[in-house]
Structures are given as structure tokens and as C-alpha cells.
Design an enzyme around this catalytic site. Structure first.
Site, mmCIF file in Angstrom:
data_model
loop_
_atom_site.group_PDB
_atom_site.id
_atom_site.type_symbol
_atom_site.label_atom_id
_atom_site.label_comp_id
_atom_site.label_asym_id
_atom_site.label_seq_id
_atom_site.Cartn_x
_atom_site.Cartn_y
_atom_site.Cartn_z
ATOM 1 N N ASP A 115 2.682 -56.681 29.268
ATOM 2 C CA ASP A 115 1.652 -56.565 30.308
ATOM 3 C C ASP A 115 1.385 -57.893 30.998
ATOM 4 O O ASP A 115 0.913 -58.838 30.378
ATOM 5 C CB ASP A 115 0.348 -56.045 29.677
ATOM 6 C CG ASP A 115 -0.684 -55.678 30.728
ATOM 7 O OD1 ASP A 115 -0.319 -55.616 31.921
ATOM 8 O OD2 ASP A 115 -1.851 -55.459 30.360
ATOM 9 N N ASP A 119 2.795 -56.264 38.870
ATOM 10 C CA ASP A 119 2.203 -55.815 37.609
ATOM 11 C C ASP A 119 3.239 -55.061 36.784
ATOM 12 O O ASP A 119 3.689 -53.984 37.180
ATOM 13 C CB ASP A 119 0.993 -54.919 37.910
ATOM 14 C CG ASP A 119 0.277 -54.490 36.639
ATOM 15 O OD1 ASP A 119 0.428 -55.164 35.607
ATOM 16 O OD2 ASP A 119 -0.436 -53.470 36.689
#
Ligand SMILES: *[C@@H]1O[C@H](CO)[C@@H](O)[C@H](O)[C@H]1NC(C)=O
Ligand SMILES: *[C@@H]1O[C@H](CO)[C@@H](O)[C@H](O)[C@H]1NC(C)=O
Ligand SMILES: *[C@@H]1O[C@H](CO)[C@@H](O)[C@H](O)[C@H]1NC(C)=O
Ligand SMILES: *[C@@H]1O[C@H](CO)[C@@H](O)[C@H](O)[C@H]1NC(C)=O
Ligand SMILES: *[C@@H]1O[C@H](CO)[C@@H](O)[C@H](O)[C@H]1NC(C)=O
Ligand SMILES: *[C@@H]1O[C@H](CO)[C@@H](O)[C@H](O)[C@H]1NC(C)=O
Ligand SMILES: *[C@@H]1O[C@H](CO)[C@@H](O)[C@H](O)[C@H]1NC(C)=O
Length: 395
Positions: free
Chosen positions: A88, A269
Site C-alpha cells: 500500500d 495508489d
């Protein structure tokens, strides 16, 4: 080998010097039939991204992030237990305990701090530990602060998160010391001379089937064998709030039309599946593709009549004026995935989706996995910490 270009986000051109000692580890794409949650999960994630900066937003449990994601197998403890941790870039805490309980060993030292986190990496409560984190066998970060999440659920195949965002996203982890940051895995790997620079090379393999696609993470550099063509460099944006994340300023065109005017800030992202742009820009995209519409109710993707596909154009993403070309097939989910998503025959489905009229100040687009699967992405060398010349601490 896959066609692959590179975008690099750096704060200093010196960022990549001496990348010879970079470490690569494999990534696994987890899906296991949970693709139907892609759009919902991206919406939940966007709510969590915005939670970092706006008061009163709803926090959502990690369980809702049950969708296509990339996990790396990371060892924790000594002897290490291996956990599948979601990679992440939009959060910076590293935590375990999602599906597989934390197996504590003699190297697991509780810090005594209670943790209550609610950010793009999910929402969880737990307690903080120092422990050894093995990026790869023999390549071990010592004294890494991690959380043992007791109050978190994770999607199948995901045991927690390894956070690669900037260290400031760890602010507010501790309720009684909200201004304390926690050195990230990258911070410590660099400080302990395990990697030459705080750089992460991310290679996601394009999805061609349902599950188990492999990618590669390179700690401390770029694996140039996975790149075709030159690396395009751009600084981390200074525009708030994109500057909290892997934020960049870009512009983009679809065919001859302007998709993202020069220039706007947004983020890359690793844990968003789709690629979202502001509604007004999205309108440009679907108006240029006859018969297309946002299929909000079923797939959460953009439905495009098959007869329109041959008239579609490339998207060019301009990084410092240099184009990265995103061809038509790469904008579209593979047919088998579209079926899995509940799509109708006679349609193809595009990963480009709308994110609202004003998502979050300074975040006008989110380039997710669907982008990274086409463009090798190199993280910023955030938060450069002076490397001490003392020996790394051994617990
Ligand atoms: C995708 O995987 C699920 C199980 O995870 C399976 O039921 C389904 O048939 C697969 N779909 C395709 C198109 O392969
Ligand atoms: C965690 O923080 C949230 C607010 O951010 C609060 O509502 C919740 O009760 C806290 N949970 C615990 C266990 O302290
Ligand atoms: C371990 O790391 C923390 C910061 O995360 C630091 O405060 C502490 O001094 C370190 N412990 C040792 C023994 O180096
Ligand atoms: C996901 O599917 C793969 C391939 O079938 C399987 O090996 C793996 O065990 C599954 N994981 C979970 C958590 O169901
Ligand atoms: C991190 O947060 C601190 C405290 O709010 C702030 O002073 C500092 O400038 C931030 N650093 C970066 C790189 O944004
Ligand atoms: C980046 O984009 C923002 C708008 O999102 C703009 O205000 C800012 O001036 C841009 N920065 C640069 C360096 O072009
Ligand atoms: C989506 O669902 C809502 C509520 O069920 C319905 O009103 C709307 O017409 C649907 N939209 C499409 C495009 O089917």
C-alpha cells in the site's frame, strides 16, 4: 516480457544513485472471485483516503477492501512467520493480524502503545511492537515498529498491510501521542543500510485472468530489465493534499481531446484498482466514445459497446511534458474479468471511472493498479533520513 514504461517520482535526481544493491521480491495478485467488489472497494478506499484530511468522515473496515490487490510475502519474527501483506502506497503503518494471528517470538517486543488507525490502509485497533521484518530471506530489518491488529478483518488472502507511503501518514497512530510518527519499513531499511536509497520499484503484471498474476517489488531501486524506454522523472507534487501521498502533477489527453488540463495534481495508489478522474474530465472520455456510460450499478466500470472499441484512442499521460502512452486494450478489463464482474455481452469495460466533482482538494485523479500494470512505477525517496554510521541495532 510485458511492455512497460517507467514513471519515477523523485524529490532529488540523486535519488537513484547506487541502486546496485536493490532487493527484489515477488508479488502475488489476489482476487479469488472477489472482483465484484472492485468498484465498491475503490469507493471505500477513497473515503479512507479523504478521511486523513477531513473531519467526520466515516471510517470503514478493511473487510470492505476485499478486491484485487497485490500482496508480498513478508517474514516477521525470528524464526519468521510469513504473512501476505497488501502493498500500500497510500498508508504507512505496517500491521498484521488480519487473517493470520501474529506469531510472537523472542524478537517481538511490545512497546506498550495502543494503536487506533483509520486511514487509506484500513481501520484497525491493536498494539504496537518492535520486531524483525524479513523483506526476503536473510534481508532483515530490525527494530521495525509494527502493529498487531486485533480489531481488523482483512479480505481472504490478506494478513495485513505493508505501508510504503510517506512517514507523515503514520501521524495520529497513537491516541495519547498523535504527533509521533513511526519510521516506516523504507525508513528503517535505509537507516540500517539494507537498501542504498529509499526507493521502491513497483511492477504489477497486467491482469489477463482471474487470479494469481505475479508482479515484483524492488526495494532500493529500479529493475531496469522490467522497463522499456526511458524513465520519466517528476518531483513529488507540493500541492496539498496530494503531497501526503505519491502525488504528482500531470496532464493527459484522450486522442486529440484534453482529459486532464495542464497540469493538475493527483496520486498514484498501489491499492486502488481503477483509475479515477474528476467527473468533468470523465465526461470528456465517455462523450468521445459512442454508446459508453458509467455502469455504476453493476460493474462499477465504464461500459463500452464492442462496436465502439475500434474507434477508441490512446490516452497520453504527460509527465514533465513527456508522454506515457496508454493504449486502448490497456484501458479495458480483459473479457474474462468483465464476465466475472457481471458485465453484459456486447460490451467491454474500461478501468477509467469518475471520482466526483471535487474529490479532495489537490487530488484530482487517482492512478491505480490499472495504471501501474502498464507503467513501471518508482516511488519517491521520501523522508530521507541521515544514515547513521553506527551499526544497526540488534534486538
Ligand atoms: C474466476 O475465479 C472464480 C473462483 O475464484 C471462478 O468461480 C470463476 O469461474 C473464474 N472466472 C473465470 C472467467 O475464469
Ligand atoms: C478509535 O478511534 C475512533 C475515532 O477516531 C473512535 O471512534 C473509536 O472508539 C476508537 N477505538 C478504540 C478502541 O479506541
Ligand atoms: C527502535 O526504534 C524506535 C523508533 O521507532 C526508537 O525510538 C528506538 O530507540 C529504537 N530502539 C533501539 C534500541 O534502537
Ligand atoms: C486464492 O486462490 C488461489 C488459486 O486458486 C489459491 O491457491 C489460494 O489458496 C486462494 N486463497 C484464498 C485465501 O482463498
Ligand atoms: C510532517 O508533519 C509535520 C507535523 O505536522 C510537519 O511539520 C512536517 O512539515 C511534515 N513533513 C512533510 C514532509 O510534509
Ligand atoms: C499542480 O496542480 C495543481 C492543481 O491540481 C496546481 O495548482 C499547481 O500549480 C500544479 N503545480 C505545478 C508545479 O504545476
Ligand atoms: C441504478 O440503480 C438505481 C436504483 O436501483 C436506478 O434508479 C438507476 O436507474 C440505475 N441506473 C442504471 C444506469 O441502471
Amino acid at each position: 516480457m510485458h511492455r512497460c514504461l517507467a514513471i519515477s517520482i523523485v524529490v532529488a535526481a540523486a535519488c537513484l544513485s547506487g541502486a546496485h544493491a536493490a532487493i527484489s521480491v515477488g508479488l502475488t495478485r489476489t482476487q479469488n472471485g472477489s472482483l465484484k467488489n472492485v468498484a465498491k472497494a475503490d469507493q471505500a478506499r477513497r473515503a479512507l483516503l479523504s478521511r486523513a484530511n477531513s473531519e467526520g468522515a466515516t471510517s470503514l473496515p478493511i473487510a470492505q477492501l476485499g478486491y484485487a490487490a497485490y500482496t508480498a510475502s513478508i517474514g516477521i519474527g525470528n524464526p519468521p512467520t510469513y504473512y501476505n501483506l497488501l502493498v500500500d502506497s497510500g498508508s504507512s503503518n505496517t500491521w498484521i493480524g488480519g487473517n493470520k494471528p501474529y506469531v510472537k517470538t523472542s524478537t517481538s517486543v511490545p512497546t506498550g502503545e495502543a494503536v487506533n488507525v483509520s486511514n487509506a490502509g484500513g481501520a484497525f485497533v491493536g498494539s504496537e511492537y518492535y520486531d524483525e521484518v524479513a523483506l526476503a530471506p536473510g534481508l532483515i530489518i530490525r527494530n521495525q515498529s509494527i502493529a498487531d491488529a486485533t480489531g481488523a478483518m482483512a479480505p481472504p488472502g490478506v494478513d495485513g498491510i505493508i505501508g510504503f507511503g510517506p512517514v507523515n501518514l503514520t501521524l495520529q497512530t497513537f491516541e495519547n501521542n498523535p504527533m509521533q510518527t513511526i519510521p516506516t519499513v523504507m525508513n528503517n531499511a535505509y537507516a540500517q543500510k539494507i537498501i542504498p536509497e529509499q526507493v521502491l520499484g513497483v511492477y504489477f503484471a497486467p491482469a489477463t485472468s482471474n487470479y494469481s498474476m505475479n508482479g515484483q517489488l524492488t526495494f532500493g531501486g529500479v529493475d531496469e530489465s522490467l522497463c522499456v524506454g526511458p524513465i520519466h522523472w517528476t518531483p513529488v507534487t507540493t500541492t496539498k493534499f496530494a503531497d501526503l501521498y505519491w502525488g504528482v502533477n500531470i496532464s493527459a489527453s484522450y486522442g486529440r481531446k484534453t482529459l486532464i488540463p495542464a497540469t493538475h495534481s493527483g496520486i498514484i495508489d498501489t491499492s486502488s484498482t481503477l483509475t479515477g478522474v474528476l467527473d468533468a474530465w470523465y465526461e470528456t472520455y465517455i462523450k468521445a466514445i459512442p454508446g459508453s456510460f458509467f455502469d455504476a450499478n453493476v460493474t462499477g466500470l465504464t461500459a463500452i459497446p464492442e462496436s465502439s472499441v475500434k474507434h477508441m484512442h490512446m490516452i497520453a499521460i504527460f509527465v514533465e511534458g513527456q508522454p506515457l502512452l496508454w493504449d486502448v486494450e490497456a484501458q479495458l478489463a480483459p473479457k474474462s474479468l468483465a464476465t466475472e464482474l457481471g458485465g453484459e455481452s456486447g460490451f467491454r469495460y474500461s478501468y477509467i471511472v469518475p471520482i466526483g466533482t471535487a474529490f479532495l482538494p489537490g487530488i484530482d485523479f487517482i492512478l491505480g493498479m490499472s495504471f501501474i500494470e502498464r507503467f513501471y512505477t518508482v516511488s519517491p525517496c521520501f523522508d530521507l533520513m541521515p544514515r547513521s554510521d553506527v551499526e544497526p541495532f540488534w534486538l
